[in-house]
Design a protein around this motif. Structure first.
Motif, short mmCIF file in Angstrom:
data_model
loop_
_atom_site.label_atom_id
_atom_site.label_comp_id
_atom_site.label_asym_id
_atom_site.label_seq_id
_atom_site.Cartn_x
_atom_site.Cartn_y
_atom_site.Cartn_z
N ARG A 118 9.61 -38.49 -0.16
CA ARG A 118 9.04 -37.99 1.10
C ARG A 118 8.04 -36.89 0.82
NH1 ARG A 118 8.26 -37.06 6.16
NH2 ARG A 118 8.84 -35.19 7.28
N LEU A 119 8.37 -36.00 -0.10
CA LEU A 119 7.45 -34.91 -0.43
C LEU A 119 6.20 -35.42 -1.13
CD1 LEU A 119 10.03 -32.20 -1.50
CD2 LEU A 119 8.57 -32.15 0.54
N GLU A 120 6.33 -36.49 -1.89
CA GLU A 120 5.13 -37.07 -2.51
C GLU A 120 4.23 -37.69 -1.45
OE1 GLU A 120 6.34 -38.08 -7.09
OE2 GLU A 120 6.83 -39.59 -5.57
N ALA A 121 4.83 -38.26 -0.42
CA ALA A 121 4.05 -38.84 0.68
C ALA A 121 3.43 -37.76 1.55
CB ALA A 121 4.93 -39.75 1.52
N ARG A 122 4.16 -36.65 1.75
CA ARG A 122 3.69 -35.54 2.57
C ARG A 122 4.17 -34.25 1.91
NH1 ARG A 122 1.05 -34.70 6.78
NH2 ARG A 122 1.13 -36.74 7.71
N PRO A 123 3.38 -33.73 0.96
CA PRO A 123 3.82 -32.55 0.18
C PRO A 123 4.06 -31.29 1.00
CG PRO A 123 1.95 -33.61 -0.87
CD PRO A 123 2.13 -34.27 0.46
N THR A 124 3.52 -31.22 2.21
CA THR A 124 3.70 -30.03 3.04
C THR A 124 4.85 -30.20 4.04
OG1 THR A 124 2.02 -30.83 4.58
CG2 THR A 124 1.28 -29.30 2.86
N ALA A 125 5.63 -31.27 3.89
CA ALA A 125 6.75 -31.52 4.81
C ALA A 125 7.76 -30.38 4.76
CB ALA A 125 7.43 -32.84 4.47
N THR A 126 8.25 -29.99 5.93
CA THR A 126 9.26 -28.94 6.00
C THR A 126 10.55 -29.44 6.64
OG1 THR A 126 8.37 -28.18 8.12
CG2 THR A 126 7.56 -27.07 6.11
N LEU A 127 10.54 -30.70 7.07
CA LEU A 127 11.73 -31.29 7.69
C LEU A 127 12.11 -32.57 6.96
CD1 LEU A 127 10.75 -31.02 11.48
CD2 LEU A 127 12.31 -29.52 10.21
N CYS A 128 13.41 -32.81 6.83
CA CYS A 128 13.88 -34.08 6.27
C CYS A 128 13.52 -35.18 7.26
CB CYS A 128 15.38 -34.04 6.00
SG CYS A 128 16.40 -33.97 7.50
N ILE A 129 13.62 -36.41 6.83
CA ILE A 129 13.20 -37.52 7.70
C ILE A 129 14.02 -37.59 8.97
CG2 ILE A 129 14.62 -39.31 6.61
CD1 ILE A 129 10.94 -39.69 7.72
N ASP A 130 15.32 -37.29 8.90
CA ASP A 130 16.17 -37.35 10.10
C ASP A 130 15.77 -36.28 11.12
OD1 ASP A 130 17.62 -39.48 9.07
OD2 ASP A 130 19.17 -38.20 8.21
N CYS A 131 15.56 -35.05 10.66
CA CYS A 131 15.17 -33.98 11.57
C CYS A 131 13.76 -34.20 12.13
CB CYS A 131 15.27 -32.62 10.87
SG CYS A 131 16.98 -32.12 10.54
N LYS A 132 12.86 -34.75 11.31
CA LYS A 132 11.51 -35.04 11.77
C LYS A 132 11.54 -36.14 12.84
CE LYS A 132 7.05 -34.79 11.83
NZ LYS A 132 6.41 -33.67 12.52
N THR A 133 12.34 -37.17 12.60
CA THR A 133 12.46 -38.25 13.58
C THR A 133 13.02 -37.71 14.89
OG1 THR A 133 12.81 -39.85 11.81
CG2 THR A 133 13.51 -40.51 14.01
N LEU A 134 14.04 -36.88 14.81
CA LEU A 134 14.64 -36.27 16.00
C LEU A 134 13.62 -35.40 16.74
CD1 LEU A 134 17.23 -35.98 17.65
CD2 LEU A 134 17.84 -34.05 16.18
N ALA A 135 12.85 -34.61 16.00
CA ALA A 135 11.84 -33.75 16.62
C ALA A 135 10.78 -34.58 17.32
CB ALA A 135 11.20 -32.85 15.56
N GLU A 136 10.38 -35.69 16.70
CA GLU A 136 9.38 -36.56 17.33
C GLU A 136 9.93 -37.23 18.59
OE1 GLU A 136 8.11 -39.19 14.21
OE2 GLU A 136 6.77 -37.67 13.35
N LEU A 137 11.19 -37.62 18.55
CA LEU A 137 11.80 -38.21 19.75
C LEU A 137 11.88 -37.19 20.88
CD1 LEU A 137 14.70 -40.34 18.21
CD2 LEU A 137 12.69 -41.18 19.45
N LYS A 138 12.27 -35.95 20.55
CA LYS A 138 12.32 -34.90 21.56
C LYS A 138 10.93 -34.66 22.15
CE LYS A 138 16.11 -31.98 20.01
NZ LYS A 138 16.44 -30.67 19.40
#
Length: 144
Positions: A118-138
């Motif tokens: 995930r970090l190689e795909a988006r090196p500036t990511a600060t959320l794991c995929i689960d938390c990012k998905t949840l944030a996007e749904l919210k």
């Protein structure tokens, strides 16, 4: 859809080879991401320089209002792109600071490992995929 400069850079690195029983975010991994982020930042800075030179060299005072409007629109689009890239450079700098502080690669929301791929795909990511998905749904449901 054509690849952006960022996507081209991020697809041009050699993926990190994870070794068995390797500690997450060890020195080699931090160096790997530091190299990716510094290369990305360098490429963005070169784009900024190219834009400045392009705008200085191509700026003409066209007599035809349509030509002038076309040039202004082109410059406006370039400047918006560079503004997004300027914000991305700040994010890259912040991420490099996290690496220096040994605080990189862990989710800001839940604290678990974000993951190498995930970090190689988006090196500036600060959320794991689960938390990012949840944030996007919210965001989608609340519009915030």
């Amino acid at each position: 859809m054509p690849e952006t400069q960022s996507e081209k850079l991020l697809s041009s690195y050699t993926p990190y080879e994870i070794k068995a029983d390797e500690e997450y975010m060890n020195e080699a991994q931090r160096e790997h991401f530091t190299n990716i982020l510094n290369s990305w930042k360098q490429q963005l800075m070169e784009e900024v320089d190219r834009t400045v030179h392009h705008m200085q060299n191509e700026a003409e005072n066209y007599a035809d209002p349509s030509d002038r409007a076309t040039q202004e629109e082109e410059f406006s689009l370039e400047l918006r792109t560079r503004d997004r890239e300027r914000k991305l450079i700040k994010k890259i700098d912040k991420t490099l600071e996290l690496i220096e502080k040994d605080d990189y690669g862990f989710c800001d929301a839940c604290g678990i490992e974000i993951g190498i791929r995930r970090l190689e795909a988006r090196p500036t990511a600060t959320l794991c995929i689960d938390c990012k998905t949840l944030a996007e749904l919210k965001e989608k449901t609340t519009g915030l």
